[in-house]
Design an enzyme around this catalytic site. Structure first.
Site, PDB file in Angstrom:
ATOM      1  CB  SER A 204      -0.957  -0.056   1.198  1.00 37.99           C
ATOM      2  OG  SER A 204      -1.959   0.911   1.094  1.00 37.99           O
TER       3      SER A 204
ATOM      4  CG  ASP B 177      -6.795  -2.503  -3.070  1.00 39.88           C
ATOM      5  OD1 ASP B 177      -7.271  -1.430  -2.685  1.00 39.88           O
ATOM      6  OD2 ASP B 177      -5.602  -2.829  -2.897  1.00 39.88           O
TER       7      ASP B 177
ATOM      8  CG  HIS C 235      -5.930  -2.129   0.570  1.00 42.22           C
ATOM      9  ND1 HIS C 235      -5.070  -1.728  -0.414  1.00 42.22           N
ATOM     10  CD2 HIS C 235      -5.460  -1.594   1.731  1.00 42.22           C
ATOM     11  CE1 HIS C 235      -4.120  -0.977   0.115  1.00 42.22           C
ATOM     12  NE2 HIS C 235      -4.326  -0.887   1.421  1.00 42.22           N
TER      13      HIS C 235
END
Length: 316
Positions: free
Chosen positions: A163, A255, A285
């Protein structure tokens, strides 16, 4: 509720239903300090147990802005010269820490049989952009120098993270390509990274509600980080990616950031980089640190790490 037209795995659906029943507030509603505690609590409930390793040791590396905390993981007390993994955690540049990612780092070291060094970079909003990339670059250069404190002779770096840490993986790799460290980056391996303007993508519209990471949270993270979107150290695809080393990249099918990872992988392929792209369907995610709550994610993590192993065999 999440849109049912998208394929959602049963364990993912169960986890999302549990979150909805709990009715927890987003970090944008509770603020950075409470959001950090939320992430720790979620990790303690939802993440798999840490692997037992020969070495798990906290250390620091020097930096002009103050010492950077690190954590070394290794399956062996001592080893022959070889690659070292640099791990950069996620959390929107605002939340997340070494502790939340402890189990995942043990998994990486166990699966790859390599040393892993996890980086505790400074967080926004107390330390906005470019504190995070500054710290990650400084830590990577220090690790590359095989310092005595590390106790290992490093021959190359594998840089990975998820991320925001995926963004910082790319940014750090690019910095070390532009101005080489003592040893090269032999593989970069971003996990569902932020690589471009995520708000322009279809996945952001499709999954911005009901799939853990929301559009409102992403907007708040971006505001706290407070960087210039035209700066390649903030938005990697704003700059030149032509010198990128071999890359393993994974995304999650549900995601909001999925298409940013897709776009970056396609861009690297067009530039001639050796790329292995893995997209895991029906999962959200954050799955790499939710493996107790979402057991199917364990095989995805293993597939991703297998990809790194293949790339190392090809280029290491």
């Amino acid at each position: 509720m999440a849109d049912t037209e998208h394929y959602v795995r049963d364990d993912v659906r169960g986890f999302l239903d549990m979150l909805e029943a709990m009715g927890s507030q987003g970090v944008e509603e509770v603020g950075a300090d409470a959001g950090r505690e939320q992430m720790r609590v979620l990790g303690s409930l939802a993440e798999a147990e840490a692997r037992s390793l020969a070495v798990i040791r906290d250390l620091t590396c020097p930096d002009p802005a103050g010492d950077i905390p690190l954590r070394l993981y290794d399956t062996k007390e001592s080893r022959e010269p070889g690659p070292c993994v640099v791990f950069i955690h996620g959390g929107g540049f605002v939340i997340g820490d070494i502790g939340v990612y402890n189990a995942l780092c043990t998994e990486i070291s166990h699966h790859l049989d390599l040393p892993v060094v996890s980086v505790e970079y400074r967080l926004a909003p107390e330390h906005p952009f470019p504190a995070a990339p500054d710290d990650c670059e400084a830590a990577a250069r220090w690790i590359a120098s095989s310092p005595e404190a590390l106790g290992r002779k490093v021959t190359g770096l594998v840089i990975t993270g998820d991320s925001a840490g995926g963004n910082l993986t790319i940014v750090t790799t690019n910095a070390l390509q532009a101005s080489p460290a003592d040893v090269p980056v032999i593989v970069q391996a971003p996990i569902y990274p932020v690589a471009d303007d995520v708000g322009k993508h279809e996945s952001f519209r499709d999954f911005s509600e009901g799939f853990l990471l929301t559009g409102a949270t992403m907007a708040w993270f971006t505001e706290q980080y407070d960087g210039d979107p035209k700066d390649p150290r903030h938005t990697p695809m704003a700059g030149d990616c032509s010198n990128t080393p071999p890359t393993v990249l994974c995304t999650a099918g549900l995601d909001p950031l999925r298409d940013s990872g897709r776009n970056y992988a396609a861009h690297l392929v067009q530039l001639g980089t050796d790329v292995m792209y893995l997209e895991f369907p029906g999962i959200i995610h954050g799955f790499t640190t939710l493996r107790k709550a979402i057991p199917s994610g364990q095989k995805d993590v293993e597939a991703f790490l297998d990809g790194i192993r293949v790339m190392l065999a090809r280029h290491g």
